[in-house]
Design an enzyme around this catalytic site. Structure first.
Site, PDB file in Angstrom:
ATOM      1  N   ASP A  89      15.491   5.357 -42.168  1.00  0.00           N
ATOM      2  CA  ASP A  89      14.495   4.282 -42.061  1.00  0.00           C
ATOM      3  C   ASP A  89      13.420   4.542 -43.112  1.00  0.00           C
ATOM      4  OD1 ASP A  89      13.070   2.036 -40.516  1.00  0.00           O
ATOM      5  OD2 ASP A  89      11.566   3.637 -40.509  1.00  0.00           O
TER       6      ASP A  89
ATOM      7  N   GLU B 113      18.888   0.608 -44.157  1.00  0.00           N
ATOM      8  CA  GLU B 113      18.497  -0.774 -43.876  1.00  0.00           C
ATOM      9  C   GLU B 113      18.899  -1.696 -45.030  1.00  0.00           C
ATOM     10  OE1 GLU B 113      14.257  -0.772 -42.065  1.00  0.00           O
ATOM     11  OE2 GLU B 113      14.371   0.955 -43.404  1.00  0.00           O
TER      12      GLU B 113
ATOM     13  N   ASP C 187       9.374   5.575 -36.450  1.00  0.00           N
ATOM     14  CA  ASP C 187      10.318   5.611 -37.570  1.00  0.00           C
ATOM     15  C   ASP C 187      11.577   6.404 -37.209  1.00  0.00           C
ATOM     16  OD1 ASP C 187       8.555   4.120 -39.077  1.00  0.00           O
ATOM     17  OD2 ASP C 187       7.622   5.866 -40.019  1.00  0.00           O
TER      18      ASP C 187
END
Length: 366
Positions: A183, A267, A347
């Site tokens: 992340d 991501e 996170d």
């Protein structure tokens, strides 16, 4: 696969002058070919092909004798660049994207030329270029594979580089089934699903004061003067230093991740859309997430690793333990689940969710 190796070269003053002249001739030819295509369509609704423009080169050399000083294949490559620019333009039109019609190049806006097949050879640390001569190369690492093309590039600060595009057979790393979710963010550059954090170095912020000072001096210098040219180089040097630091940072960390993990989930973010937020645009650009993911992607392909990009929607708002979803403002840095009692850095929680989605997309039960 194709792999590009980039090296610093040190031409003599005479060679520097010749290569700068070649860039100017290529720029003129680029603009000429672009104007030809533009006028042919506007006046006759006719599309000129690459081969028609290649065939016009002998006549152009008679009209502009200075073109003859440039290697013939370098001139042919200019026509290839124009052809690729128009192909990309029509592809974007068909896809419904912003088209971006090819633009004319102003003075100093054409910074590279290419030998696509011949006209160059590498002998140890000496690069032999046709019509230019022998140029010293700093081979900081060996060239791997079969060299196919050679590109000479001038940086904004006046440094010269050579780039060899090589046909290369990668060697996969030993098999590894360890998986990781990543992340990215602004508080930390990246958080791994293992709980590790990679701190955000903020290279642009470190140089911001020096850059502002150099830009103020540049703005005060009169246009067209030697003083302005010198001050422009100072600004370019600061930008170059920032880019070097940032590139080194993402190369180092992407290599460590590829060496350590066999499955990498990240991501699938669209940074260009995120830059519309004017409060965060500078920090997002400074973080270089796109470059980091790009390096991870091609290094994973070379190493035989699995790389997958997943939809990041709700990964920060969903409990990685029980699946409960709740609103999470950016100011809240800890995810506290009211259902299962999980308490985790937001996170880290998102990275675990990204790993789960990545494994699912690969058909592996998380």
């Amino acid at each position: 696969m194709r792999k590009t190796f980039k090296y610093r070269i040190y031409p003599t003053k005479k060679q520097d002058r010749i290569m700068s002249q070649w860039l100017e001739e290529c720029r003129w030819l680029f603009n000429h070919f672009l104007a030809e295509r533009k006028n042919a369509w506007e006046q006759e609704q006719k599309s000129l092909s690459l081969y028609e423009q290649h065939a016009s080169l002998p006549a152009l050399k008679e009209q502009r004798p200075s073109l003859a000083s440039v290697h013939s294949q370098v001139l042919q490559n200019v026509a290839v660049r124009i052809d690729l620019a128009f192909k990309a333009f029509f592809r974007r039109v068909k896809a419904g994207e912003k088209p971006g019609y090819p633009r004319f190049r102003g003075k100093g806006r054409y910074d590279s030329f290419t030998f696509p097949q011949s006209g160059f050879s590498l002998d140890g640390n000496i690069l032999r270029l046709s019509k230019i001569g022998n140029v010293k190369v700093v081979l900081h690492r060996p060239v791997e594979g079969n060299i196919k093309t050679c590109t000479i590039k001038r940086s904004s600060t006046g440094k010269w580089y050579v780039m060899f595009s090589c046909e290369w057979e990668p060697t996969p790393l030993p098999e590894n089934n360890e998986a990781v979710g990543i992340d990215v963010g602004l508080h930390s550059f990246a958080t791994l699903s293992t709980g590790e954090h990679i701190e955000n170095p903020r290279f642009f912020r470190q140089e911001e004061k020096a850059l502002a000072k150099a830009q103020r001096k540049l703005s005060k210098a009169e246009k067209g003067t030697l003083e302005r040219k010198k001050r422009r180089k100072v600004v370019a040097r600061i930008h170059e230093r920032i880019a070097w630091k940032r590139q080194d940072f993402i190369h180092q960390h992407s290599r460590r991740i590829i060496n350590r993990f066999g499955i990498i989930a990240v991501e699938d973010i669209h940074v260009n859309r995120m830059l519309h937020n004017h409060c965060l645009a500078k920090s997002i650009s400074d973080a270089a997430w796109s470059g980091f993911f790009q390096l991870l992607s091609y290094k994973a392909a070379w190493a035989g690793r699995e790389f997958v990009a997943v939809n990041p929607a709700y990964t920060s708002q969903t409990c990685s333990s029980c699946g409960h979803r709740q609103k999470m403002p950016l100011s809240e840095r800890v995810f506290k689940c009211p259902c299962c009692g999980l308490e985790l850095d937001r996170d880290h929680n998102a990275a675990v969710n990204i790993l789960g989605l990545g494994l699912q997309s690969l058909g592996i039960n998380p």
